[in-house]
Design a protein around this motif. Structure first.
Motif, PDB file in Angstrom:
ATOM      1  N   GLU A  98      51.545  29.766  30.422  1.00 15.52           N
ATOM      2  CA  GLU A  98      50.230  30.347  30.682  1.00 15.52           C
ATOM      3  C   GLU A  98      49.135  29.282  30.681  1.00 15.52           C
ATOM      4  OE1 GLU A  98      49.859  33.219  27.614  1.00 15.52           O
ATOM      5  OE2 GLU A  98      51.279  34.644  28.517  1.00 15.52           O
ATOM      6  N   ARG A  99      49.335  28.207  29.928  1.00 14.75           N
ATOM      7  CA  ARG A  99      48.328  27.146  29.849  1.00 14.75           C
ATOM      8  C   ARG A  99      48.134  26.439  31.177  1.00 14.75           C
ATOM      9  NH1 ARG A  99      50.809  23.812  24.949  1.00 14.75           N
ATOM     10  NH2 ARG A  99      52.631  24.264  26.254  1.00 14.75           N
ATOM     11  N   ASP A 100      49.152  26.494  32.046  1.00 14.39           N
ATOM     12  CA  ASP A 100      49.069  25.789  33.332  1.00 14.39           C
ATOM     13  C   ASP A 100      48.620  26.693  34.468  1.00 14.39           C
ATOM     14  OD1 ASP A 100      50.050  23.492  32.076  1.00 14.39           O
ATOM     15  OD2 ASP A 100      52.132  24.127  32.395  1.00 14.39           O
ATOM     16  N   ALA A 101      48.376  27.976  34.193  1.00 13.36           N
ATOM     17  CA  ALA A 101      48.064  28.937  35.252  1.00 13.36           C
ATOM     18  C   ALA A 101      46.580  29.260  35.277  1.00 13.36           C
ATOM     19  CB  ALA A 101      48.869  30.216  35.048  1.00 13.36           C
ATOM     20  N   VAL A 141      39.593  30.995  35.362  1.00 15.45           N
ATOM     21  CA  VAL A 141      40.856  31.663  35.068  1.00 15.45           C
ATOM     22  C   VAL A 141      40.668  33.157  35.294  1.00 15.45           C
ATOM     23  CG1 VAL A 141      42.594  32.175  33.315  1.00 15.45           C
ATOM     24  CG2 VAL A 141      41.517  29.919  33.370  1.00 15.45           C
ATOM     25  N   VAL A 142      41.534  33.748  36.087  1.00 12.04           N
ATOM     26  CA  VAL A 142      41.481  35.176  36.386  1.00 12.04           C
ATOM     27  C   VAL A 142      42.561  35.893  35.584  1.00 12.04           C
ATOM     28  CG1 VAL A 142      41.816  36.931  38.175  1.00 12.04           C
ATOM     29  CG2 VAL A 142      40.523  34.848  38.694  1.00 12.04           C
ATOM     30  N   VAL A 143      42.160  36.944  34.875  1.00  8.05           N
ATOM     31  CA  VAL A 143      43.096  37.773  34.110  1.00  8.05           C
ATOM     32  C   VAL A 143      43.296  39.076  34.870  1.00  8.05           C
ATOM     33  CG1 VAL A 143      43.528  38.999  31.953  1.00  8.05           C
ATOM     34  CG2 VAL A 143      42.423  36.743  31.915  1.00  8.05           C
ATOM     35  N   GLY A 144      44.556  39.393  35.185  1.00  4.45           N
ATOM     36  CA  GLY A 144      44.850  40.589  35.962  1.00  4.45           C
ATOM     37  C   GLY A 144      45.879  41.483  35.303  1.00  4.45           C
ATOM     38  N   VAL A 145      45.730  42.783  35.526  1.00  5.31           N
ATOM     39  CA  VAL A 145      46.679  43.775  35.020  1.00  5.31           C
ATOM     40  C   VAL A 145      47.299  44.507  36.198  1.00  5.31           C
ATOM     41  CG1 VAL A 145      46.871  45.978  33.825  1.00  5.31           C
ATOM     42  CG2 VAL A 145      45.663  44.105  32.757  1.00  5.31           C
ATOM     43  N   LEU A 146      48.610  44.640  36.152  1.00  9.26           N
ATOM     44  CA  LEU A 146      49.357  45.336  37.190  1.00  9.26           C
ATOM     45  C   LEU A 146      50.089  46.524  36.573  1.00  9.26           C
ATOM     46  CD1 LEU A 146      51.115  42.181  38.727  1.00  9.26           C
ATOM     47  CD2 LEU A 146      48.826  43.045  39.254  1.00  9.26           C
ATOM     48  N   GLY A 147      50.585  47.419  37.417  1.00 10.22           N
ATOM     49  CA  GLY A 147      51.496  48.456  36.966  1.00 10.22           C
ATOM     50  C   GLY A 147      50.840  49.721  36.454  1.00 10.22           C
ATOM     51  N   CYS A 148      51.569  50.420  35.588  1.00  8.18           N
ATOM     52  CA  CYS A 148      51.194  51.778  35.196  1.00  8.18           C
ATOM     53  C   CYS A 148      49.915  51.838  34.374  1.00  8.18           C
ATOM     54  CB  CYS A 148      52.344  52.418  34.427  1.00  8.18           C
ATOM     55  SG  CYS A 148      53.845  52.639  35.421  1.00  8.18           S
ATOM     56  N   MET A 149      49.699  50.884  33.465  1.00  6.34           N
ATOM     57  CA  MET A 149      48.457  50.877  32.696  1.00  6.34           C
ATOM     58  C   MET A 149      47.267  50.582  33.592  1.00  6.34           C
ATOM     59  SD  MET A 149      49.066  49.155  28.948  1.00  6.34           S
ATOM     60  CE  MET A 149      47.312  49.145  28.561  1.00  6.34           C
ATOM     61  N   ALA A 150      47.482  49.788  34.630  1.00 11.17           N
ATOM     62  CA  ALA A 150      46.391  49.473  35.555  1.00 11.17           C
ATOM     63  C   ALA A 150      45.845  50.748  36.171  1.00 11.17           C
ATOM     64  CB  ALA A 150      46.892  48.523  36.647  1.00 11.17           C
ATOM     65  N   GLU A 151      46.716  51.640  36.557  1.00  8.23           N
ATOM     66  CA  GLU A 151      46.273  52.896  37.155  1.00  8.23           C
ATOM     67  C   GLU A 151      45.668  53.815  36.093  1.00  8.23           C
ATOM     68  OE1 GLU A 151      45.588  56.474  38.641  1.00  8.23           O
ATOM     69  OE2 GLU A 151      47.057  56.247  37.036  1.00  8.23           O
ATOM     70  N   ARG A 152      46.324  53.892  34.932  1.00  8.20           N
ATOM     71  CA  ARG A 152      45.943  54.888  33.935  1.00  8.20           C
ATOM     72  C   ARG A 152      44.673  54.527  33.172  1.00  8.20           C
ATOM     73  NH1 ARG A 152      46.703  57.849  29.201  1.00  8.20           N
ATOM     74  NH2 ARG A 152      47.029  56.214  27.664  1.00  8.20           N
ATOM     75  N   LEU A 153      44.471  53.230  32.872  1.00 10.93           N
ATOM     76  CA  LEU A 153      43.388  52.829  31.973  1.00 10.93           C
ATOM     77  C   LEU A 153      42.422  51.846  32.624  1.00 10.93           C
ATOM     78  CD1 LEU A 153      45.512  52.438  28.720  1.00 10.93           C
ATOM     79  CD2 LEU A 153      43.948  54.289  29.286  1.00 10.93           C
ATOM     80  N   LYS A 154      42.289  51.919  33.941  1.00 10.43           N
ATOM     81  CA  LYS A 154      41.408  50.990  34.654  1.00 10.43           C
ATOM     82  C   LYS A 154      39.974  51.045  34.125  1.00 10.43           C
ATOM     83  CE  LYS A 154      41.163  54.553  38.219  1.00 10.43           C
ATOM     84  NZ  LYS A 154      42.146  55.423  37.539  1.00 10.43           N
ATOM     85  N   THR A 155      39.486  52.264  33.842  1.00 12.15           N
ATOM     86  CA  THR A 155      38.104  52.422  33.384  1.00 12.15           C
ATOM     87  C   THR A 155      37.893  51.726  32.054  1.00 12.15           C
ATOM     88  OG1 THR A 155      38.058  54.573  34.480  1.00 12.15           O
ATOM     89  CG2 THR A 155      36.302  54.110  32.908  1.00 12.15           C
TER      90      THR A 155
END
Length: 630
Positions: A98-101, A141-155
């Motif tokens: 993660e340190r290199d991304a 650095v961009v932090v992104g969320v994918l998948g089921c939590m992304a849809e359910r808890l976006k707000t």
């Protein structure tokens, strides 16, 4: 397609509107599926891919670097492989640390509260990393969320500011453009609301059938292949229909092409077909409807019910499984996660007939109580479930059964809990996934029931479920596994293997992990050497040592991806220990009539194993001594 910067600004405005109108966006009584699902079909795939390639492919000599961490089920693992393919396709480079991304992605699971809490903890850690690197290294650095939590808890995620990028399971095609737009923006991402990007739109037709997944472990001998997405069952407790959308299946031909590539080009020896309700697969493409204009689909038995009214045309799961099993007799096939209602007789007959379709079935019961099953909206009774298991065992005697169980669902009584315990005692499952109930928003239970079983009662019932499973699985393995000859797909070194005590591990046909020691050079005899010995014993009794095998009989090296025959010598709970006997194959082992011989004839099995152990150890006593031993 919008240019990345324009897309990000538009999506940021939508995010702010979503935050400002939270009470209207997420009603107190929960959403129905049509709030999430797009009624428009995606543009043609060629048009989408061309737009992405022309608008966001980076030509920078210092490409963006991404890291992805995956939580949850096998579907999430496969989705991460799809994401990896899409990001690499636009020139991004994956890094191990993660340190290199500069693009930190987390693929999430929303099925239980515990899984969500792990993700929240990780996101807050990444947020701190993002701020530190932004201040000290002046690096975006961009932090992104994918998948089921992304849809359910976006707000909630956007409100807390823990993420910059939120992409749902059906929007991964947009991920490269959204991420690139954020990464290449000139603004400070930690302070500019314009830089948030969101797409959590669910789809009626997205299956990523044209995307070639890139596995995180390309040298692994086992792989996943997603054949179906979404779910139409609407069980009371389950969030999947609201995070994964409506059920839809990939065209059969695209699945066969992917699995052929995995087996023939990548050397995969075992493929697991994936879907939220994998055995309800139904290819309704034009080609499938023309090829199979008339079929007759039945449920597991008359005690099962389904919400779906199936059009009988097209390919069903048994058709697909048959095609996959024909790719190669040396390719093992598994599937998960199924629903008990979709095990028609033709599927069980196919499994009994094909040696390379594994003798392992997942049968998620969830509860052993008919009243509880009705409240869960599972579509069957305890009696129908047990009748199905009787049918399975009559057709596939050596099958292993696994299941899921929920402790403490809404209004669960002690009597209903006792019914679950008695079911586990009766069936004696080989594997089980057991959890205390945690209510999920937007589900039927959330809208109409109360989570009214005290937490301490849930945990006590869960412990009782786990205790009875562990007792029964050890008891069953001692009775039915110890002494058996099992064909094992070798997956590599065991975790506790050392130079002085090398050992290997793999899985049996029944999906049970087994560990066994090997000699320093990991060699053994081959099937072609062993089989004449066994045939001679069967026909003539104990022969001379010279007729069994020459002292200079060639030995073969075993390695990851080989099939080997292992005698089970010990059962420790649901894990096994064994002794390597010889190298074989699915065809050789199934044709040799050895399968089950050790169980059906203990005397014959003992003689065979004694000979094999003697020969494998390189010991050649005289015939009279062997006869006395026998």
């Amino acid at each position: 397609m919008l240019r990345p910067s324009t897309a990000c600004r538009s999506l940021a405005k939508a995010s702010r509107r979503l935050l400002a109108s939270n009470s209207r966006t997420v009603p107190a009584d929960g959403l129905t599926l049509h709030h999430f699902v797009s009624q428009r079909s995606n543009p043609p795939l060629e048009q989408q891919n061309a737009a992405i390639e022309t608008s966001i492919t980076s030509t920078d000599s210092n490409p963006h670097r991404f890291h992805i961490k995956t939580f949850g089920c096998q579907m999430n693992v496969n989705d991460s492989d799809i994401v990896r393919s899409l990001l690499r396709g636009v020139g991004m480079v994956e890094v191990d640390s993660e340190r290199d991304a500069n693009l930190l992605l987390t693929n999430t699971c929303a099925i239980r509260e515990g899984a969500e809490q792990k993700v929240w903890h990780r996101l807050r850690e990444l947020q701190a990393v993002q701020r530190k690197r932004g201040k000290k290294q002046q690096e975006k650095v961009v932090v992104g969320v994918l998948g089921c939590m992304a849809e359910r808890l976006k707000t909630d995620m956007l409100r807390e500011g823990t993420v910059d990028l939120v992409v749902g399971p059906d929007a991964y095609r947009d991920l490269p453009s959204l991420a690139m737009g954020l990464l290449e923006s000139k603004n400070d991402i930690t302070s500019d609301m314009e830089q948030y990007a969101v797409n959590v739109q669910l789809s009626l037709d997205e299956t990523y059938a044209d995307i070639t997944p890139i596995r995180s472990n390309p040298s692994g001998v086992a792989a996943y292949c997603s054949i179906q997405r979404g779910c139409a069952n609407r069980c009371s407790f389950c969030i999947v229909p609201f995070t994964r959308g409506q059920e839809r299946s990939r065209p059969l031909e695209s699945i066969i092409d992917e699995i052929k590539r995995l087996h023939l080009e990548d050397g995969v020896k075992e493929v697991t077909l994936l879907g939220q309700n994998v055995n309800s697969y139904h290819d309704k493409s034009l080609a499938a409807m023309e090829a199979r204009p008339e079929t007759s689909y039945t449920l597991s038995n008359a005690g099962f019910h389904s919400r779906l009214r199936r059009n009988d045309a097209g390919y069903f799961f048994a058709d697909l499984l048959e095609h996959v099993s024909e790719i190669s007799p040396e390719l093992r096939v598994r599937f998960t996660s199924p629903h008990p209602k979709d095990y028609p007789p033709e599927l069980l007959d196919l499994m009994a007939d094909r040696p390379n379709i594994c003798n392992h079935l997942h049968m998620p019961a969830q509860s052993g109580s008919t009243t509880m099953l009705k409240r869960m909206k599972r579509g069957y009774t305890r009696e129908a479930y047990l009748q199905l298991l009787d049918n399975v065992h009559s057709k596939i005697p050596d099958v292993a059964i696994s299941s899921d169980f929920i402790a403490g669902f809404c209004d669960e009584t002690e009597e209903e809990h006792s019914d679950t315990l008695s079911l586990m005692e009766q069936v004696r499952y080989d594997q089980a996934f057991m959890f205390a109930y945690s209510m999920r928003g937007n589900t039927h239970a959330h809208r109409t029931m109360q989570d009214n079983v005290p937490e301490e009662v849930k945990q006590r019932r869960l412990r009782e479920i786990i205790d009875i499973f562990q007792t029964k699985v050890h008891e069953k393995n001692m009775e039915q596994e110890v002494g058996r000859l099992r064909l094992v797909l070798l997956e590599g070194e065991a975790k506790r293997s050392t130079l002085s005590n090398p050992s290997l591990s793999g899985r049996t046909d029944q999906n049970k992990r087994i560990v066994f020691p090997v000699n320093d050079d990991a060699t053994t005899l081959s099937h072609s050497t062993i089989l004449p010995m066994i045939r001679s014993i069967e026909r003539h009794g104990w022969p001379s040592a010279a007729s069994l095998v020459r002292e200079d009989a060639s030995r073969v090296t075993v390695q990851k991806g080989d099939y080997v025959v292992v005698e089970v010598t010990e059962a420790r709970g649901h894990s096994l220990r064994g002794r390597l006997l010889w190298k074989s194959s699915i065809e050789e082992f199934s044709r040799s009539s050895l399968l089950g011989m050790d169980k059906d004839s203990k005397e014959q099995g003992a003689i065979i194993k004694s000979v094999l152990q003697t020969v494998a150890a390189g010991q050649f006593e005289n015939t009279e001594e062997h006869n006395q031993t026998a």
